[in-house]
Design a protein around this motif. Structure first.
Motif, PDB file in Angstrom:
ATOM      1  N   GLU A   1      -1.504  -0.338  -6.138  1.00 15.30           N
ATOM      2  CA  GLU A   1      -1.053  -0.627  -7.494  1.00 15.30           C
ATOM      3  C   GLU A   1       0.465  -0.711  -7.573  1.00 15.30           C
ATOM      4  O   GLU A   1       1.175   0.136  -7.052  1.00 15.30           O
ATOM      5  CB  GLU A   1      -1.537   0.491  -8.419  1.00 15.30           C
ATOM      6  CG  GLU A   1      -2.113  -0.025  -9.710  1.00 15.30           C
ATOM      7  CD  GLU A   1      -2.791   1.103 -10.457  1.00 15.30           C
ATOM      8  OE1 GLU A   1      -3.986   0.970 -10.726  1.00 15.30           O
ATOM      9  OE2 GLU A   1      -2.112   2.110 -10.739  1.00 15.30           O
ATOM     10  N   GLY A   2       0.961  -1.752  -8.212  1.00 19.20           N
ATOM     11  CA  GLY A   2       2.397  -1.887  -8.416  1.00 19.20           C
ATOM     12  C   GLY A   2       3.176  -2.295  -7.183  1.00 19.20           C
ATOM     13  O   GLY A   2       4.399  -2.244  -7.171  1.00 19.20           O
ATOM     14  N   GLN A   3       2.479  -2.636  -6.127  1.00 21.20           N
ATOM     15  CA  GLN A   3       3.193  -3.069  -4.921  1.00 21.20           C
ATOM     16  C   GLN A   3       2.689  -4.429  -4.483  1.00 21.20           C
ATOM     17  O   GLN A   3       1.572  -4.812  -4.771  1.00 21.20           O
ATOM     18  CB  GLN A   3       2.962  -2.080  -3.768  1.00 21.20           C
ATOM     19  CG  GLN A   3       3.608  -0.744  -3.999  1.00 21.20           C
ATOM     20  CD  GLN A   3       3.216   0.237  -2.910  1.00 21.20           C
ATOM     21  OE1 GLN A   3       2.823  -0.159  -1.812  1.00 21.20           O
ATOM     22  NE2 GLN A   3       3.322   1.509  -3.218  1.00 21.20           N
ATOM     23  N   GLU A   4       3.568  -5.089  -3.708  1.00 24.66           N
ATOM     24  CA  GLU A   4       3.167  -6.376  -3.161  1.00 24.66           C
ATOM     25  C   GLU A   4       2.069  -6.141  -2.117  1.00 24.66           C
ATOM     26  O   GLU A   4       2.203  -5.236  -1.296  1.00 24.66           O
ATOM     27  CB  GLU A   4       4.395  -6.962  -2.467  1.00 24.66           C
ATOM     28  CG  GLU A   4       4.477  -8.441  -2.556  1.00 24.66           C
ATOM     29  CD  GLU A   4       5.743  -8.920  -1.846  1.00 24.66           C
ATOM     30  OE1 GLU A   4       6.241  -9.950  -2.237  1.00 24.66           O
ATOM     31  OE2 GLU A   4       6.192  -8.257  -0.893  1.00 24.66           O
ATOM     32  N   PRO A   5       1.003  -6.928  -2.157  1.00 24.07           N
ATOM     33  CA  PRO A   5      -0.020  -6.720  -1.132  1.00 24.07           C
ATOM     34  C   PRO A   5       0.491  -7.062   0.262  1.00 24.07           C
ATOM     35  O   PRO A   5       1.371  -7.927   0.416  1.00 24.07           O
ATOM     36  CB  PRO A   5      -1.144  -7.674  -1.549  1.00 24.07           C
ATOM     37  CG  PRO A   5      -0.641  -8.489  -2.673  1.00 24.07           C
ATOM     38  CD  PRO A   5       0.679  -7.981  -3.115  1.00 24.07           C
ATOM     39  N   VAL A   6      -0.039  -6.396   1.250  1.00 23.49           N
ATOM     40  CA  VAL A   6       0.386  -6.634   2.627  1.00 23.49           C
ATOM     41  C   VAL A   6      -0.840  -7.031   3.443  1.00 23.49           C
ATOM     42  O   VAL A   6      -1.873  -6.387   3.364  1.00 23.49           O
ATOM     43  CB  VAL A   6       0.992  -5.340   3.232  1.00 23.49           C
ATOM     44  CG1 VAL A   6       1.379  -5.564   4.699  1.00 23.49           C
ATOM     45  CG2 VAL A   6       2.175  -4.887   2.409  1.00 23.49           C
ATOM     46  N   VAL A   7      -0.677  -8.107   4.208  1.00 17.05           N
ATOM     47  CA  VAL A   7      -1.778  -8.520   5.068  1.00 17.05           C
ATOM     48  C   VAL A   7      -1.471  -8.113   6.506  1.00 17.05           C
ATOM     49  O   VAL A   7      -0.381  -8.366   7.015  1.00 17.05           O
ATOM     50  CB  VAL A   7      -1.991 -10.051   5.004  1.00 17.05           C
ATOM     51  CG1 VAL A   7      -3.109 -10.472   5.953  1.00 17.05           C
ATOM     52  CG2 VAL A   7      -2.305 -10.476   3.579  1.00 17.05           C
TER      53      VAL A   7
END
Ligand SMILES: Cc1cc2nc3c(=O)[nH]c(=O)nc-3n(C[C@H](O)[C@H](O)[C@H](O)COP(=O)(O)O)c2cc1C
Ligand code: SF4
Ligand code: SF4
Ligand code: FES
Ligand code: FES
Lengths: 609, 125
Positions: free
Chosen positions: B86-92
């Motif tokens: 939540e509230g963060q850029e997703p990371v792949v």
């Protein structure tokens, strides 16, 4: 228990089971296994989720996506698309949720069907695994029992229930706390607590749903009640037609024993309590409290005169409290969260919520739980979704055979004990049958009277003979043989039976007649005076006729007619022989050209053009 | 099952059961999406998924949802997972073997540090 990525809750309530829940569940399990996901996705069967007409239903968590009308094929697709790829399968989405195509954009609470409901009695039904006591505990189960036994005196428990204003949901709306208090005050070494799960009202099935979907709530409530009144023994009286409810309740009683919530010295206190299930044969009158007790005692299920009331002289002559399933299911939350919490819902005189079973001409048939005081209009249109084909709703019949009809012009009436009573209907156990212009009010009254005649135990004459005479008069009217005197006689009889019957069955049996007479006297008179059934329902007053302008001669109707009443050559206009026609209505359904219509008054004899 | 005598025992059962139930309900702190397209499964995504679930279970993490998705289009670095808090850029992340999955949970989920050597992409795929 291992952590699961997804849980598929599948409704295993009566409605969904009969719609094929079992094969859907198997399809889910098979597909999950195929993808090696059976260890990380669990499939849990719950009790009725409330939207039975759309069953089988399932909810996929954690996304909380509701799916309806499932088939094994649908289940496979949901595994492949939703579980595996995180894509919602639009074609099986719950009505009103259609626009929600991607996960997590919309919470279930925004679907109108759910938004206006407040679930207290049904708090766990459709949410937990009814066979798991842990899941019940996770939803605060048995905390109320602990609180009652360790922090409250029986008098305090009774006071909390009294303060909550809880009234019996089994029909009469008697204040539950007062009933408990009267029983507490009786001096007797032995007292009994009974849960009435006879549920006789046609169309109502909330009690079954609670027992099937949340059996522990009844075990907990009965134990609290036993403590409050000073009973050590409880009975649940369930009808034999509810095998699943019996099975799950039995299991709940067993596990409650293992955990020490039933039996000797509950929670280490000196209170002991036990529950036994008694199975009834399912006669309507056995739901009446004195008849029910006779039945438990092994006698014939016939009512007796009150007083003495059960709280004075009940089961085997001992003080007994008898409460309905839904009433009891509300007890643990009231004890756990307090009377004031409960009172935030509902009205001053009818606090809390009520479960209704919507049936008849309504889109969302099934179980709904709403705060008391909601208007009929909100209940029928916002939650019920209105008429399935968008037609006008004419009236609603509430309270089953003891109740009455409420015409559409009163739909702004709040739903509570007093308001419905003032209209000549009752809350009853919460069955609601929605009627439209195709329903004949004389026929509706006849339907309920027929039920009463069948179910009268025969002990007292006004009920045994009187209801039969009333039925015969109604039958006469619907057959076109009624007179104006008959209508008057009907009214007089109704009053006599009301006043002189022994038990609630006879005393309330005339209600459907009285209330239809009150609001729809003109329909009775139309039958008698004009030879017309305004709803075009009573066979004596209608005919099926073919409009020669529209008939193309496809022969569909002639082929379907069971009595060969339809004649005509291929591609020529057809015609119905009125003497041979038995008015089954099959022809009107198959004609794709709208050439057949139902007319009242009836066309007499063969029509030749 | 021994008989329940106290509120503490009752609370314990409740908490245990809640953990199990919580996973069903929405409203998580974040989610891990495991790409489960055909190529992902071929590359071992099922083992990765299992490892994630088991490790989260072990670490008693119950506020992160684990969901599966289709192919993310990054076939050459499968198995891939996306961690979205939540509230963060997703990371792949790519090449997420069961061991790497544990590292990611330990570092990213528990300590809030992105595992840079496994990052394939930041932001929406
Ligand atoms: C003919 C007749 C049938 C009844 N059937 C039921 C029934 O099926 N279930 C029920 O709970 N109450 C039924 N009642 C009402 C019960 O007698 C009793 O009032 C009720 O169980 C009390 O519980 P409550 O105070 O929690 O509503 C019936 C009453 C009559 C007169
Ligand atoms: S089905 Fe309709 S169109 Fe066809 S023959 Fe009968 S009335 Fe005529
Ligand atoms: S109503 Fe039934 S019996 Fe009468 S004509 Fe139509 S199909 Fe035949
Ligand atoms: S039985 Fe499934 S919704 Fe009622
Ligand atoms: S006329 Fe009957 S199908 Fe065409």
């Amino acid at each position: 228990m291992a952590l699961k990525t997804n849980t598929i809750l599948i409704c295993a309530g009566g409605g969904c089971i009969s719609a094929g829940e079992e094969s859907v569940k198997q399809a889910f399990e098979r597909k999950l296994k195929e993808y090696g996901l059976d260890t990380v996705v669990s499939v849990v069967e719950t009790g009725c989720m409330g939207a039975c007409s759309l069953g089988p239903l399932a909810v996929v968590y954690p996304d909380g996506v509701y799916y309806q009308k499932l088939t094994p094929k649908a289940a496979e697709k949901i595994v492949e698309e939703h579980i595996l790829k995180g894509r919602v399968v639009p074609e099986y989405l719950f009505e009103g949720e259609k626009e929600k195509l991607t996960i997590k954009e919309k919470e279930p609470a925004e679907i109108p069907f759910f938004a206006k409901q407040v679930k207290i009695a049904l708090r766990n039904v459709g949410v937990i695994d009814p066979l798991s006591i842990e899941e019940y505990i996770a939803r605060d189960g048995y905390f109320a029992l602990h609180k009652a036994l360790t922090q409250m005196t029986p008098e305090e428990v009774i006071k909390e229930i009294k303060d909550s204003g809880l009234r019996g949901r089994g029909g009469a709306g008697f204040p539950t706390g007062l009933k408990w208090e009267l029983a507490r005050q009786q001096k007797s070494d032995i007292k009994y607590m009974i849960c009435n799960a006879d549920e006789g009202d046609p169309g109502a099935f909330m009690d079954r749903s609670i027992l099937e979907g949340d059996p522990h709530s009844i075990v907990e409530a009965m134990t609290i009640a036993g403590y409050a009144i000073g009973a050590q023994k409880g009975f649940v009286y369930v009808r034999a037609e509810y095998p699943l409810a019996i099975e799950r309740l039995q299991k709940a009683i067993e596990t409650a024993h293992e955990y020490g919530f039933l039996g000797e010295n509950i929670f280490g206190t000196d209170f002991s309590f036990d529950i036994e299930i008694r199975i009834g044969a399912g006669a309507f009158v056995c739901g009446e409290e004195t008849a029910l007790m006779h039945s438990i005692e092994g006698k014939r299920g016939q009512p007796r005169v009150k007083p003495p009331f059960p709280v004075q002289k009940g089961l085997w002559g001992k003080p007994t409290v008898i409460n309905n399933v839904e009433t009891l299911s509300l007890v643990p939350p009231i004890i756990h969260k307090g009377a004031a919490w409960f009172r935030q819902y509902g009205t001053e005189k009818s606090p809390g919520t009520k479960v209704f079973a919507l049936a008849g001409k309504i889109k969302n048939t099934g179980l709904v739980e709403v705060p008391m005081g909601i208007t009929l209009r909100e209940l029928l249109y916002d939650i019920g979704g209105g008429h399935p084909q968008g037609k006008q709703i004419k009236a609603v019949q509430t309270g089953g055979p003891s109740g009455g009809v409420i015409p559409a012009e009163y739909f702004d009436t709040p739903v509570d004990y007093e308001s419905l009573g003032k209209l000549g209907a009752i809350m009853g156990s919460g069955g609601m049958i929605v009627l439209d212009e195709d329903d004949c009010m004389v026929d509706v009254a006849k339907f309920f009277l027929e039920f009463t005649v069948d179910e009268s135990c025969g002990k007292c004459t006004p009920c045994r003979e009187g209801t039969k005479v009333m039925y015969d008069i109604l039958d006469k009217i619907t057959k076109g043989e009624g007179t104006m005197e008959d209508i008057e006689k009907l009214e007089q009889l109704a009053q006599v039976i009301k006043d002189s019957s022994l038990c609630g069955l006879g005393q309330t049996a005339p209600n459907p007649v009285l209330s239809t007479l009150k609001y729809y006297r003109h329909e009775y008179e139309a039958h008698v005076k004009d030879g017309v059934c305004p709803a075009k329902k009573c066979k004596a007053f209608i005919s099926y006729v073919i409009n020669p302008e529209k008939c193309v001669g496809c022969t569909a109707c002639a082929r379907v007619c069971p009595t060969n009443a339809i004649h005509g050559e291929v591609r020529k206009v057809h015609e119905i022989d009125q003497d041979a026609c038995v008015r089954c209505g099959s022809c009107i359904e198959v004609c794709r050209f709208g050439a057949i219509s139902k007319v009242t008054p009836a066309v007499v004899g063969s029509i030749s053009r | 099952m021994s008989k329940v005598k106290s509120l503490e025992e009752l609370m314990k059962i409740k908490e245990q059961a809640l953990q199990n139930i919580k996973m069903r309900e929405a409203g998580k702190r974040g989610k891990i999406v495991v790409a489960m397209g055909t190529c992902g499964i071929a590359a071992g995504a099922k083992d990765t998924l299992k490892a994630i679930v088991e490790y989260m279970n072990e670490m008693k993490i119950d506020d992160i949802a684990v969901v599966q998705s289709g192919c993310m289009g990054l076939c050459e670095v499968e198995p891939t997972i996306e961690v979205a808090l939540e509230g963060q850029e997703p990371v792949v992340y790519g090449n997420v073997t069961p061991e790497n999955a544990k590292r990611i949970i330990q570092s990213h989920i528990l300590e809030g540090k992105v595992v840079s050597d496994l990052v394939v992409k930041r932001g929406e795929v």
